[in-house]
Structure formats: C-alpha cells, structure tokens
Design a protein around this motif. Structure first.
Motif, PDB file in Angstrom:
ATOM      1  N   ILE A 171       0.869  -1.179   0.000  1.00  0.00           N
ATOM      2  CA  ILE A 171       0.000   0.000   0.000  1.00  0.00           C
ATOM      3  C   ILE A 171       0.902   1.225   0.000  1.00  0.00           C
ATOM      4  O   ILE A 171       1.806   1.332   0.834  1.00  0.00           O
ATOM      5  N   ARG A 172       0.683   2.107  -0.956  1.00  0.00           N
ATOM      6  CA  ARG A 172       1.443   3.356  -1.026  1.00  0.00           C
ATOM      7  C   ARG A 172       0.478   4.517  -0.890  1.00  0.00           C
ATOM      8  O   ARG A 172      -0.582   4.536  -1.516  1.00  0.00           O
ATOM      9  N   ASN A 173       0.887   5.504  -0.090  1.00  0.00           N
ATOM     10  CA  ASN A 173       0.132   6.744   0.076  1.00  0.00           C
ATOM     11  C   ASN A 173       1.089   7.899  -0.097  1.00  0.00           C
ATOM     12  O   ASN A 173       2.256   7.800   0.254  1.00  0.00           O
ATOM     13  N   GLY A 174       0.587   8.985  -0.652  1.00  0.00           N
ATOM     14  CA  GLY A 174       1.417  10.160  -0.888  1.00  0.00           C
ATOM     15  C   GLY A 174       1.138  10.692  -2.274  1.00  0.00           C
ATOM     16  O   GLY A 174      -0.012  10.722  -2.716  1.00  0.00           O
ATOM     17  N   ASP A 175       2.195  11.085  -2.986  1.00  0.00           N
ATOM     18  CA  ASP A 175       2.023  11.615  -4.339  1.00  0.00           C
ATOM     19  C   ASP A 175       1.406  10.570  -5.273  1.00  0.00           C
ATOM     20  O   ASP A 175       0.699  10.901  -6.220  1.00  0.00           O
ATOM     21  N   ILE A 176       1.702   9.303  -5.011  1.00  0.00           N
ATOM     22  CA  ILE A 176       1.085   8.195  -5.758  1.00  0.00           C
ATOM     23  C   ILE A 176       0.404   7.296  -4.741  1.00  0.00           C
ATOM     24  O   ILE A 176       0.973   6.973  -3.707  1.00  0.00           O
ATOM     25  N   LYS A 177      -0.837   6.908  -5.030  1.00  0.00           N
ATOM     26  CA  LYS A 177      -1.559   5.989  -4.165  1.00  0.00           C
ATOM     27  C   LYS A 177      -1.717   4.672  -4.926  1.00  0.00           C
ATOM     28  O   LYS A 177      -2.052   4.661  -6.097  1.00  0.00           O
ATOM     29  N   MET A 178      -1.466   3.572  -4.213  1.00  0.00           N
ATOM     30  CA  MET A 178      -1.517   2.274  -4.881  1.00  0.00           C
ATOM     31  C   MET A 178      -1.879   1.207  -3.865  1.00  0.00           C
ATOM     32  O   MET A 178      -1.508   1.293  -2.695  1.00  0.00           O
ATOM     33  N   ARG A 179      -2.585   0.204  -4.316  1.00  0.00           N
ATOM     34  CA  ARG A 179      -2.894  -0.965  -3.497  1.00  0.00           C
ATOM     35  C   ARG A 179      -2.698  -2.186  -4.380  1.00  0.00           C
ATOM     36  O   ARG A 179      -3.379  -2.324  -5.397  1.00  0.00           O
ATOM     37  N   MET A 180      -1.717  -3.020  -4.009  1.00  0.00           N
ATOM     38  CA  MET A 180      -1.429  -4.224  -4.791  1.00  0.00           C
ATOM     39  C   MET A 180      -1.452  -5.442  -3.870  1.00  0.00           C
ATOM     40  O   MET A 180      -0.533  -5.646  -3.082  1.00  0.00           O
ATOM     41  N   PRO A 181      -2.492  -6.286  -3.974  1.00  0.00           N
ATOM     42  CA  PRO A 181      -2.531  -7.503  -3.165  1.00  0.00           C
ATOM     43  C   PRO A 181      -1.885  -8.675  -3.920  1.00  0.00           C
ATOM     44  O   PRO A 181      -1.898  -8.716  -5.152  1.00  0.00           O
ATOM     45  N   PHE A 182      -1.336  -9.616  -3.156  1.00  0.00           N
ATOM     46  CA  PHE A 182      -0.678 -10.788  -3.726  1.00  0.00           C
ATOM     47  C   PHE A 182      -1.087 -12.031  -2.951  1.00  0.00           C
ATOM     48  O   PHE A 182      -0.984 -12.052  -1.722  1.00  0.00           O
ATOM     49  N   VAL A 183      -1.554 -13.058  -3.666  1.00  0.00           N
ATOM     50  CA  VAL A 183      -1.830 -14.362  -3.075  1.00  0.00           C
ATOM     51  C   VAL A 183      -1.210 -15.386  -4.008  1.00  0.00           C
ATOM     52  O   VAL A 183      -1.470 -15.377  -5.216  1.00  0.00           O
ATOM     53  N   LEU A 184      -0.380 -16.258  -3.455  1.00  0.00           N
ATOM     54  CA  LEU A 184       0.361 -17.223  -4.256  1.00  0.00           C
ATOM     55  C   LEU A 184      -0.557 -18.017  -5.183  1.00  0.00           C
ATOM     56  O   LEU A 184      -1.548 -18.592  -4.746  1.00  0.00           O
ATOM     57  N   GLY A 185      -0.252 -17.978  -6.479  1.00  0.00           N
ATOM     58  CA  GLY A 185      -0.988 -18.742  -7.483  1.00  0.00           C
ATOM     59  C   GLY A 185      -2.329 -18.163  -7.883  1.00  0.00           C
ATOM     60  O   GLY A 185      -3.076 -18.788  -8.619  1.00  0.00           O
ATOM     61  N   GLN A 186      -2.663 -16.974  -7.405  1.00  0.00           N
ATOM     62  CA  GLN A 186      -3.968 -16.389  -7.710  1.00  0.00           C
ATOM     63  C   GLN A 186      -3.833 -14.991  -8.299  1.00  0.00           C
ATOM     64  O   GLN A 186      -2.897 -14.264  -7.983  1.00  0.00           O
ATOM     65  N   ALA A 187      -4.805 -14.635  -9.119  1.00  0.00           N
ATOM     66  CA  ALA A 187      -4.893 -13.266  -9.631  1.00  0.00           C
ATOM     67  C   ALA A 187      -5.636 -12.436  -8.597  1.00  0.00           C
ATOM     68  O   ALA A 187      -6.643 -12.872  -8.038  1.00  0.00           O
ATOM     69  N   GLN A 188      -5.115 -11.233  -8.326  1.00  0.00           N
ATOM     70  CA  GLN A 188      -5.726 -10.331  -7.346  1.00  0.00           C
ATOM     71  C   GLN A 188      -5.904  -8.952  -7.966  1.00  0.00           C
ATOM     72  O   GLN A 188      -5.023  -8.481  -8.687  1.00  0.00           O
ATOM     73  N   LYS A 189      -7.031  -8.311  -7.654  1.00  0.00           N
ATOM     74  CA  LYS A 189      -7.311  -6.981  -8.183  1.00  0.00           C
ATOM     75  C   LYS A 189      -6.796  -5.909  -7.235  1.00  0.00           C
ATOM     76  O   LYS A 189      -6.947  -6.012  -6.029  1.00  0.00           O
ATOM     77  N   GLY A 190      -6.193  -4.876  -7.825  1.00  0.00           N
ATOM     78  CA  GLY A 190      -5.711  -3.740  -7.060  1.00  0.00           C
ATOM     79  C   GLY A 190      -5.952  -2.471  -7.854  1.00  0.00           C
ATOM     80  O   GLY A 190      -6.693  -2.472  -8.840  1.00  0.00           O
ATOM     81  N   HIS A 191      -5.310  -1.379  -7.432  1.00  0.00           N
ATOM     82  CA  HIS A 191      -5.461  -0.131  -8.175  1.00  0.00           C
ATOM     83  C   HIS A 191      -4.235   0.745  -7.990  1.00  0.00           C
ATOM     84  O   HIS A 191      -3.482   0.614  -7.026  1.00  0.00           O
ATOM     85  N   TYR A 192      -4.056   1.632  -8.948  1.00  0.00           N
ATOM     86  CA  TYR A 192      -2.958   2.596  -8.966  1.00  0.00           C
ATOM     87  C   TYR A 192      -3.576   3.952  -9.242  1.00  0.00           C
ATOM     88  O   TYR A 192      -4.257   4.129 -10.246  1.00  0.00           O
ATOM     89  N   ASN A 193      -3.393   4.894  -8.320  1.00  0.00           N
ATOM     90  CA  ASN A 193      -3.935   6.245  -8.497  1.00  0.00           C
ATOM     91  C   ASN A 193      -2.801   7.198  -8.827  1.00  0.00           C
ATOM     92  O   ASN A 193      -1.776   7.174  -8.158  1.00  0.00           O
ATOM     93  N   SER A 194      -3.010   8.020  -9.829  1.00  0.00           N
ATOM     94  CA  SER A 194      -2.037   9.059 -10.151  1.00  0.00           C
ATOM     95  C   SER A 194      -2.816  10.340 -10.409  1.00  0.00           C
ATOM     96  O   SER A 194      -4.033  10.375 -10.265  1.00  0.00           O
ATOM     97  N   GLU A 195      -2.122  11.356 -10.838  1.00  0.00           N
ATOM     98  CA  GLU A 195      -2.783  12.634 -11.133  1.00  0.00           C
ATOM     99  C   GLU A 195      -3.803  12.493 -12.258  1.00  0.00           C
ATOM    100  O   GLU A 195      -4.667  13.340 -12.443  1.00  0.00           O
TER     101      GLU A 195
END
Length: 146
Positions: free
Chosen positions: A69-93
């Motif tokens: 999880i990143r907060n600040g000038d760039i916001k991002m959430r990237m989840p990881f589970v072994l062997g699985q596809a996971q949905k996340g997001h990347y926020n920018s300007e």
C-alpha cells in the motif's frame, strides 16, 4: 502502530522488471523504516522517493500472501496471493487505474530476530487485461538505529 510493538530497520529493496523482448531493468532503493509483527504477518513501513514523488509505503507479508500500500504523491494498493490473480489499483494525477497481479512466488525468510530477514515476491502485472511485465521484488531488512 504502537511504539511498543515496532522496531527500527534498514531496508534494501531491489525491483527487477522484465518486459517482453527487452533486457531486465533493475532498481535499488535504500531506506529506513519500522517493522512490526502481528500474528504470522510482518508489517514494514518506509518512505520511498521515485522521480521526485514521495510515498509512504506499507508492506504486509506472510508465507503465502502480501499487500503493498502506497500513500502520498502516488496511491496504490497491490494484493498478492500465491498462485492467484488479485485486483488492485494505482492512483495518479490522471485518475485511478485498475491493475491485476498474478503471484508466481513468495518467499519469507525471517531470522531469529524480528529485525532481520528477507522477503521475495515474483509476479506478473496486468493492466487492462494485458501483461505489462514480470516483476521481482527482493526486500532485505536489518536492525536499524533507534
């Protein structure tokens, strides 16, 4: 995070990006942060500066899953589970971009001390259903200064 449960650490983060038909690119980041253990999960917090942009990064990981999880000038959430596809997001300007991570490998190698260890993550990143590359994240942490 309570001060009683946290300890200072020094971090070395190596990110390797491999895109189709190109040589792998490697980036190295040195930082200082804090570590905390809750049940079987480790929480690392540190500041990143990339191309003049500042982010507070929290990495939670265990043996089979993780999240960045990143907060600040760039916001991002990237989840990881072994062997699985996971949905996340990347926020920018420019707005929010949905992303998908497909985790291929996770290794967590703690030492006897909470303040020393290694975490390794390998995943494919997809944007709009298209692969944008294979990523490897290697994070080594050692005891920091109080």
């Amino acid at each position: 995070m309570s001060d009683a449960l946290t300890a200072p650490v020094k971090l070395k983060v190596i990110t390797t990006i491999t895109q189709q038909d190109t040589k792998p690119e490697q980036y190295e980041l040195w930082s200082e942060g804090t570590i905390m253990q809750k049940r079987d999960q480790i929480y690392l917090r540190y500041e990143e500066v990339q191309e003049g942009q500042h982010m507070q990064t929290t990495l939670r990981f265990g043996q089979e899953d993780a999240i960045i999880i990143r907060n600040g000038d760039i916001k991002m959430r990237m989840p990881f589970v072994l062997g699985q596809a996971q949905k996340g997001h990347y926020n920018s300007e420019y707005g929010q971009l949905p992303i998908v991570t497909l985790t291929k490998e996770i290794k967590f190698e703690p030492s006897e001390s909470l303040q020393n260890g290694r975490f390794y993550l390998q995943y494919e990143l997809l944007i709009g259903g298209q692969s944008v590359g294979d990523y490897a994240l290697e994070l080594n942490y050692t005891e920091g200064n109080k």
